[in-house]
Design a protein around this motif. Structure first.
Motif, PDB file in Angstrom:
ATOM      1  N   VAL A   1       0.843  -1.197   0.000  1.00  0.00           N
ATOM      2  CA  VAL A   1       0.000   0.000   0.000  1.00  0.00           C
ATOM      3  C   VAL A   1       0.878   1.247   0.000  1.00  0.00           C
ATOM      4  CG1 VAL A   1      -2.002  -1.050   1.124  1.00  0.00           C
ATOM      5  CG2 VAL A   1      -0.168  -0.105   2.523  1.00  0.00           C
ATOM      6  N   SER A   2       0.307   2.321  -0.451  1.00  0.00           N
ATOM      7  CA  SER A   2       1.020   3.597  -0.509  1.00  0.00           C
ATOM      8  C   SER A   2       1.401   4.077   0.883  1.00  0.00           C
ATOM      9  CB  SER A   2       0.124   4.639  -1.195  1.00  0.00           C
ATOM     10  OG  SER A   2       0.513   5.946  -0.860  1.00  0.00           O
ATOM     11  N   GLY A   3       2.664   4.485   1.053  1.00  0.00           N
ATOM     12  CA  GLY A   3       3.091   5.043   2.338  1.00  0.00           C
ATOM     13  C   GLY A   3       2.317   6.296   2.679  1.00  0.00           C
ATOM     14  N   LEU A   4       2.001   7.097   1.672  1.00  0.00           N
ATOM     15  CA  LEU A   4       1.208   8.304   1.909  1.00  0.00           C
ATOM     16  C   LEU A   4      -0.164   7.946   2.452  1.00  0.00           C
ATOM     17  CD1 LEU A   4       0.761  11.358   1.695  1.00  0.00           C
ATOM     18  CD2 LEU A   4       0.064  11.001  -0.689  1.00  0.00           C
ATOM     19  N   SER A   5      -0.786   6.918   1.885  1.00  0.00           N
ATOM     20  CA  SER A   5      -2.127   6.524   2.354  1.00  0.00           C
ATOM     21  C   SER A   5      -2.077   6.026   3.787  1.00  0.00           C
ATOM     22  CB  SER A   5      -2.721   5.450   1.435  1.00  0.00           C
ATOM     23  OG  SER A   5      -2.083   4.193   1.619  1.00  0.00           O
ATOM     24  N   VAL A   6      -0.987   5.359   4.169  1.00  0.00           N
ATOM     25  CA  VAL A   6      -0.839   4.889   5.550  1.00  0.00           C
ATOM     26  C   VAL A   6      -0.690   6.078   6.495  1.00  0.00           C
ATOM     27  CG1 VAL A   6       0.594   3.546   7.144  1.00  0.00           C
ATOM     28  CG2 VAL A   6       0.168   2.691   4.833  1.00  0.00           C
ATOM     29  N   ALA A   7       0.134   7.051   6.113  1.00  0.00           N
ATOM     30  CA  ALA A   7       0.340   8.233   6.954  1.00  0.00           C
ATOM     31  C   ALA A   7      -0.960   9.022   7.118  1.00  0.00           C
ATOM     32  CB  ALA A   7       1.426   9.118   6.358  1.00  0.00           C
ATOM     33  N   VAL A   8      -1.720   9.168   6.030  1.00  0.00           N
ATOM     34  CA  VAL A   8      -2.993   9.904   6.097  1.00  0.00           C
ATOM     35  C   VAL A   8      -3.989   9.156   6.983  1.00  0.00           C
ATOM     36  CG1 VAL A   8      -4.993  10.656   4.761  1.00  0.00           C
ATOM     37  CG2 VAL A   8      -2.695  11.066   3.875  1.00  0.00           C
ATOM     38  N   ALA A   9      -4.073   7.829   6.820  1.00  0.00           N
ATOM     39  CA  ALA A   9      -4.987   7.035   7.651  1.00  0.00           C
ATOM     40  C   ALA A   9      -4.613   7.141   9.121  1.00  0.00           C
ATOM     41  CB  ALA A   9      -4.964   5.576   7.200  1.00  0.00           C
ATOM     42  N   ARG A  10      -3.335   7.083   9.408  1.00  0.00           N
ATOM     43  CA  ARG A  10      -2.846   7.203  10.795  1.00  0.00           C
ATOM     44  C   ARG A  10      -3.238   8.548  11.397  1.00  0.00           C
ATOM     45  NH1 ARG A  10       2.940   8.230  10.192  1.00  0.00           N
ATOM     46  NH2 ARG A  10       2.084  10.314   9.832  1.00  0.00           N
ATOM     47  N   ASP A  11      -2.943   9.622  10.701  1.00  0.00           N
ATOM     48  CA  ASP A  11      -3.210  10.956  11.242  1.00  0.00           C
ATOM     49  C   ASP A  11      -4.706  11.207  11.389  1.00  0.00           C
ATOM     50  OD1 ASP A  11      -0.483  11.279  11.195  1.00  0.00           O
ATOM     51  OD2 ASP A  11      -0.453  12.390   9.305  1.00  0.00           O
ATOM     52  N   THR A  12      -5.483  10.720  10.425  1.00  0.00           N
ATOM     53  CA  THR A  12      -6.936  10.883  10.494  1.00  0.00           C
ATOM     54  C   THR A  12      -7.508  10.111  11.679  1.00  0.00           C
ATOM     55  OG1 THR A  12      -7.058  11.146   8.086  1.00  0.00           O
ATOM     56  CG2 THR A  12      -9.098  10.568   9.231  1.00  0.00           C
ATOM     57  N   HIS A  13      -6.969   8.922  11.923  1.00  0.00           N
ATOM     58  CA  HIS A  13      -7.467   8.080  13.016  1.00  0.00           C
ATOM     59  C   HIS A  13      -7.152   8.676  14.390  1.00  0.00           C
ATOM     60  CE1 HIS A  13      -8.421   4.522  15.352  1.00  0.00           C
ATOM     61  NE2 HIS A  13      -7.195   4.515  15.845  1.00  0.00           N
ATOM     62  N   TYR A  14      -5.932   9.153  14.570  1.00  0.00           N
ATOM     63  CA  TYR A  14      -5.500   9.618  15.892  1.00  0.00           C
ATOM     64  C   TYR A  14      -5.892  11.065  16.178  1.00  0.00           C
ATOM     65  CZ  TYR A  14      -2.592   5.537  16.988  1.00  0.00           C
ATOM     66  OH  TYR A  14      -2.153   4.279  17.303  1.00  0.00           O
ATOM     67  N   HIS A  15      -5.872  11.909  15.166  1.00  0.00           N
ATOM     68  CA  HIS A  15      -6.064  13.352  15.355  1.00  0.00           C
ATOM     69  C   HIS A  15      -7.442  13.662  15.943  1.00  0.00           C
ATOM     70  CE1 HIS A  15      -5.836  17.624  14.539  1.00  0.00           C
ATOM     71  NE2 HIS A  15      -6.915  17.560  13.790  1.00  0.00           N
ATOM     72  N   ASN A  16      -7.457  14.262  17.121  1.00  0.00           N
ATOM     73  CA  ASN A  16      -8.713  14.619  17.782  1.00  0.00           C
ATOM     74  C   ASN A  16      -8.453  15.715  18.826  1.00  0.00           C
ATOM     75  OD1 ASN A  16     -11.421  14.545  18.578  1.00  0.00           O
ATOM     76  ND2 ASN A  16     -11.047  12.954  20.107  1.00  0.00           N
ATOM     77  N   PRO A  17      -8.078  16.910  18.372  1.00  0.00           N
ATOM     78  CA  PRO A  17      -7.756  17.975  19.337  1.00  0.00           C
ATOM     79  C   PRO A  17      -9.013  18.451  20.068  1.00  0.00           C
ATOM     80  CG  PRO A  17      -7.847  18.857  17.105  1.00  0.00           C
ATOM     81  CD  PRO A  17      -7.981  17.365  16.980  1.00  0.00           C
ATOM     82  N   PRO A  18      -8.908  18.814  21.336  1.00  0.00           N
ATOM     83  CA  PRO A  18      -7.671  18.892  22.118  1.00  0.00           C
ATOM     84  C   PRO A  18      -7.298  17.590  22.830  1.00  0.00           C
ATOM     85  CG  PRO A  18      -9.476  19.760  23.406  1.00  0.00           C
ATOM     86  CD  PRO A  18     -10.065  19.395  22.064  1.00  0.00           C
ATOM     87  N   ASP A  19      -8.149  16.537  22.672  1.00  0.00           N
ATOM     88  CA  ASP A  19      -7.900  15.295  23.409  1.00  0.00           C
ATOM     89  C   ASP A  19      -6.631  14.596  22.937  1.00  0.00           C
ATOM     90  OD1 ASP A  19      -8.708  13.159  25.262  1.00  0.00           O
ATOM     91  OD2 ASP A  19      -8.976  11.985  23.440  1.00  0.00           O
ATOM     92  N   TYR A  20      -6.374  14.612  21.624  1.00  0.00           N
ATOM     93  CA  TYR A  20      -5.208  13.916  21.081  1.00  0.00           C
ATOM     94  C   TYR A  20      -4.599  14.770  19.984  1.00  0.00           C
ATOM     95  CZ  TYR A  20      -2.297   9.826  20.182  1.00  0.00           C
ATOM     96  OH  TYR A  20      -1.232   8.965  20.084  1.00  0.00           O
ATOM     97  N   LEU A  21      -3.288  14.968  20.077  1.00  0.00           N
ATOM     98  CA  LEU A  21      -2.573  15.785  19.102  1.00  0.00           C
ATOM     99  C   LEU A  21      -1.571  14.933  18.335  1.00  0.00           C
ATOM    100  CD1 LEU A  21      -1.640  18.863  21.348  1.00  0.00           C
ATOM    101  CD2 LEU A  21      -3.792  18.438  20.110  1.00  0.00           C
ATOM    102  N   VAL A  22      -1.539  15.106  17.032  1.00  0.00           N
ATOM    103  CA  VAL A  22      -0.503  14.507  16.190  1.00  0.00           C
ATOM    104  C   VAL A  22       0.413  15.642  15.752  1.00  0.00           C
ATOM    105  CG1 VAL A  22       0.026  13.257  14.069  1.00  0.00           C
ATOM    106  CG2 VAL A  22      -2.029  12.679  15.384  1.00  0.00           C
TER     107      VAL A  22
END
Length: 305
Positions: A149-170
């Motif tokens: 799979v594309s490394g870019l797609s993995v990075a985007v999926a990761r950031d989208t999954h974790y990112h939830n300010p202010p509770d969680y910051l990437v």
């Protein structure tokens, strides 16, 4: 041939490895069922060693394919990211990050922390190779399935999954482009809010003031400045489990996991073997090892002898 052509061709060759056995190690068949039970408890410890051997051999395998010869050669970087790059006339340089996965472990423990900014040309892909001994707990390593799979797609999926300010910051790495190559930083980090309930409500009002688009993750310097202001103003802890590939909910990786767990090996699916061998049901484990691997129970006479 361009970057995407090289990646596409390499992906096709890697996918053909499914079902192939690597002659890099051979675990002997246990002579008794008790020995088999004990082996089942420790076989996962081979994972780092066999994983590295599979990665080494995968690079050699790619370099044996004539289609690449005219344009360059696959070169393993150790250490370095990605694991292997295609050195030659093709630009930007194609790369593959190789991840060997032993699916009798609890999850895909490999992490993927590199920033989206590292993949602006979508030049690096991630290849996950799931393997097991060909007789589930003994034999030679066999590739069950491959996911590219594309490394870019993995990075985007990761950031989208974790990112939830202010509770969680990437947070993106600091700008280190002026440093020498070995000192440059490309890894993102995850931070979990640790302040009081009152502080959380206060931080939430700040995030709300950013507007709807302000809640969408961006690896830009401007957006990162907003996140860093929260990080400085309130207490956060570094999340050491951040970016485990098993937890980022990437569609391609999730489908790959389902395929692997549904693959039948030695009479049962990998998922059933995983559940059984990780349980404490020693009686059920013994019976399954006897039924499916034809490992015999040790007799009293054999013990005496």
């Amino acid at each position: 041939m361009n970057t995407q052509d090289v990646i596409r061709l390499a992906s096709q060759y890697l996918e053909r490895l499914s079902g192939n056995t690597f002659d890099v190690l051979d675990v002997s068949k246990p002579v008794t069922v008790d020995a088999a039970v004990n082996l089942s408890k420790v076989i996962s410890k081979l994972s780092p060693l066999v994983g590295n051997l599979i990665e080494f051999n995968t690079v050699e395998f790619l370099n044996q394919q004539n289609e690449f010869t005219e344009f360059g050669k696959w070169h393993r970087q150790d250490p370095g990211f990605p694991d292997t790059i295609f050195l030659g006339i093709v630009q930007p340089t194609p790369g593959l990050e190789l991840k060997a996965w032993f699916p009798l472990a609890t999850e895909i423990t490999a992490r993927f922390k590199d920033s989206q900014n590292h993949f602006r040309f979508d030049q690096t892909y991630v290849a996950i190779l799931a393997w097991l001994p060909d007789k589930i707990i003994y034999g030679k390593p066999r590739i069950l399935d491959v996911c590219v799979v594309s490394g870019l797609s993995v990075a985007v999926a990761r950031d989208t999954h974790y990112h939830n300010p202010p509770d969680y910051l990437v947070l993106e790495p600091e700008d280190t482009t002026q440093r020498t190559a070995n000192l440059q930083q490309t890894n993102t980090s995850g931070y979990k809010f640790q302040g009081s309930a009152e502080e959380f409500l206060e931080a939430k009002k700040i995030v709300d003031s950013w507007g709807t688009q302000g809640k969408v993750y961006k690896p830009t310097r401007e957006y990162q400045r907003l996140l860093r202001e929260l990080r400085i103003r309130y207490e956060y802890r570094l999340d050491t489990n951040f970016a485990k590939m098993d937890r980022i909910v990437h569609p391609g990786i999730e489908e790959f996991k389902r395929r692997v767990y549904n693959t039948e090996v030695s009479g049962m699916t990998v998922g059933r073997w995983n559940k059984l061998l990780s349980s404490r049901l020693e009686g059920s484990i013994k019976k399954s090892l006897q039924d499916y691997l034809q490992i015999r129970e040790e007799s009293i006479d054999e013990i005496i002898d």
